[in-house]
Design a protein around this motif. Sequence first.
Motif, short mmCIF file in Angstrom:
data_model
loop_
_atom_site.label_atom_id
_atom_site.label_comp_id
_atom_site.label_asym_id
_atom_site.label_seq_id
_atom_site.Cartn_x
_atom_site.Cartn_y
_atom_site.Cartn_z
N LEU A 92 0.78 -1.19 0.04
CA LEU A 92 -0.18 0.04 -0.13
C LEU A 92 0.79 1.13 0.12
CD1 LEU A 92 -2.75 -0.90 2.61
CD2 LEU A 92 -3.26 -0.76 0.16
N GLU A 93 1.96 1.18 0.78
CA GLU A 93 2.77 2.29 0.97
C GLU A 93 3.38 2.68 -0.34
OE1 GLU A 93 6.13 4.90 1.92
OE2 GLU A 93 6.27 3.10 1.04
N HIS A 94 4.17 1.59 -1.13
CA HIS A 94 4.88 1.97 -2.36
C HIS A 94 3.91 2.34 -3.34
CE1 HIS A 94 8.18 -1.19 -1.07
NE2 HIS A 94 8.20 0.19 -0.63
N ALA A 95 2.73 1.87 -3.30
CA ALA A 95 1.68 2.19 -4.27
C ALA A 95 0.84 3.77 -3.93
CB ALA A 95 0.82 1.39 -4.54
N ASN A 96 1.31 4.25 -2.77
CA ASN A 96 0.52 5.49 -2.36
C ASN A 96 -0.98 5.55 -2.08
OD1 ASN A 96 0.48 8.17 -1.06
ND2 ASN A 96 0.81 8.90 -2.89
N THR A 97 -1.45 4.18 -1.77
CA THR A 97 -2.81 3.87 -1.67
C THR A 97 -3.60 4.29 -0.29
OG1 THR A 97 -2.51 2.11 -3.24
CG2 THR A 97 -4.44 2.01 -2.29
N TYR A 98 -4.53 4.72 -0.66
CA TYR A 98 -5.38 5.15 0.74
C TYR A 98 -5.93 3.80 1.01
CZ TYR A 98 -8.72 6.99 3.99
OH TYR A 98 -9.38 7.49 5.01
N PRO A 99 -5.33 3.54 2.55
CA PRO A 99 -5.98 2.39 3.18
C PRO A 99 -7.32 2.29 3.55
CG PRO A 99 -4.87 3.62 4.85
CD PRO A 99 -4.61 4.39 3.58
N SER A 102 1.66 5.69 8.81
CA SER A 102 0.47 6.39 7.85
C SER A 102 -0.81 6.37 8.77
CB SER A 102 0.40 6.31 6.51
OG SER A 102 1.32 6.63 5.77
N LEU A 103 -1.01 5.23 9.00
CA LEU A 103 -2.37 4.75 9.57
C LEU A 103 -2.63 5.63 10.92
CD1 LEU A 103 -2.53 0.79 9.31
CD2 LEU A 103 -4.13 2.77 8.17
N SER A 104 -1.47 5.76 11.69
CA SER A 104 -1.59 6.66 13.17
C SER A 104 -1.84 8.03 12.65
CB SER A 104 -0.46 6.31 13.88
OG SER A 104 0.73 6.82 13.25
N GLY A 105 -1.30 8.46 11.71
CA GLY A 105 -1.46 9.85 11.11
C GLY A 105 -3.02 10.07 10.78
N ALA A 106 -3.73 9.08 10.20
CA ALA A 106 -5.03 8.85 10.09
C ALA A 106 -5.92 9.48 11.23
CB ALA A 106 -5.50 7.77 9.53
N PHE A 107 -5.51 9.43 12.17
CA PHE A 107 -6.29 9.40 13.47
C PHE A 107 -5.57 10.67 14.35
CE2 PHE A 107 -4.31 5.67 14.97
CZ PHE A 107 -3.78 6.05 16.21
N GLY A 108 -4.52 11.15 13.93
CA GLY A 108 -3.72 12.24 14.93
C GLY A 108 -4.76 13.56 14.82
N GLY A 109 -4.72 14.40 13.79
CA GLY A 109 -5.62 15.48 13.76
C GLY A 109 -6.89 15.31 14.46
N TYR A 150 5.22 9.20 4.65
CA TYR A 150 3.71 9.44 4.97
C TYR A 150 2.85 9.27 4.04
CZ TYR A 150 0.34 11.96 7.96
OH TYR A 150 -0.68 11.97 8.70
N LYS A 151 3.00 8.18 3.11
CA LYS A 151 2.21 7.89 1.98
C LYS A 151 0.72 7.38 2.30
CE LYS A 151 5.63 8.21 -1.00
NZ LYS A 151 5.68 9.52 -2.16
N GLY A 152 -0.16 7.27 1.41
CA GLY A 152 -1.18 6.71 1.62
C GLY A 152 -2.34 7.72 2.40
N PHE A 172 12.75 4.79 7.66
CA PHE A 172 13.45 5.99 7.48
C PHE A 172 12.86 7.15 6.85
CE2 PHE A 172 16.69 8.34 5.05
CZ PHE A 172 17.45 8.99 6.30
N ARG A 173 12.02 6.82 5.80
CA ARG A 173 11.38 7.93 5.28
C ARG A 173 9.95 8.33 6.03
NH1 ARG A 173 8.45 5.99 1.54
NH2 ARG A 173 9.06 3.98 1.24
N ASP A 174 9.56 7.57 7.10
CA ASP A 174 8.50 7.91 7.70
C ASP A 174 8.69 8.60 9.22
OD1 ASP A 174 6.49 7.17 6.07
OD2 ASP A 174 6.16 5.30 6.74
#
Length: 357
Positions: free
Chosen positions: A30-37, A81-88, A203-205, A353-355
């Motif tokens: 999912l990350e490599h494809a930048n796909t919304y999970p 990225s999943l934890s970023g989905a509920f941060g804000g 921080y893809k997806g 490393f990128r995240d």
Amino acid sequence: MFDLSEQESEIVSLVHDFVEREVRPVARELEHANTYPEALIEQMKEIGIFGLIVPQPYGESFVSTPCFALVTEEISRGWMSLSGAFGGHAVVCRLLALFGTEEQKSYYLPKLATGEIRAAMALTEPGGGSDLQAMRTVARKNGSDYVINGSKMWISNARRADVVAVLCKTDPEAEPRYRGIDILLVEKVPGFEVSRDLPKLGYKGIESCELAFTDCRVPQTALLGGEEGTGFIQMMRALETGRVQVAGRALGIARAAYEDALRYSTERETFGVPIWQHQSITNYLADMVTKLTAARFLTLDAARRIDAGERSDLESGMAKLFATEAAAEITLKAIRIHGGYGYSTEFDVERYFRDAP
């Protein structure tokens, strides 16, 4: 000092199992494809993750802030990225719980707790970062409404959020400046545009967007708490939770990198022995786990202070600073331990490393 209740320990274990079963097997693809999970987000709603910060009677899965931090760590360990989905989302829930009018709490919090609606916060602007008092987004009264003009930058989850907590100036001439800042709860109304998604190294997806407000009209009932001149203080208080959540994200990345590096060091052999037996590798691993442990203590201490009702801006800031710096260092060491494979997209350490925040 950081003991969880039995129920909270079970919640952390439940999330750990969810990550092992559902997240880790698909995160790389999912990350490599930048796909919304989408599917993973729906499962997180069912588990109750979007309501962990919503108190009763508005939500049913409220937990302590230390537990919230550890849940964030577990999610981030699978995919940051999943934890970023509920941060804000969590910060907006905290804002409403602490400062919302009863009408605002009753309208938004039950639906935010279940994930029926999602929230985002809009602070950063194109011309400024952490200097929130220098913002240029303005909301002027017009009859029974506010009319918003301005722009925001790097807003996570903006396309999928149903309500955005927008920090803006209601009195640009106020002295001191913070007395002229407020928070408006803005839904997808005319004049509010998600103008573009911003490309990112990691921080893809999950989308990070630029927002544009052009004569965007919202009712005065959208003012958080109903009293002008209080938004800056409100946001600073809620950001204590936001900084703990970011620290939790960093813990998850750092822990995943350390665990992968430790496992690889027992499997990879050079000169007839596993590489962990070489002192240079052992030194890396020792530094990694020491900083990871220290970062966790700082994070949980800040979380404990929040629940005790103590001011935690300093402690949450220190936790965010130390944990994110530690994550950057630990992920780099993990790449070095993996050697050439650390640079390969067939291994997860390059993603960590990128995240790293």
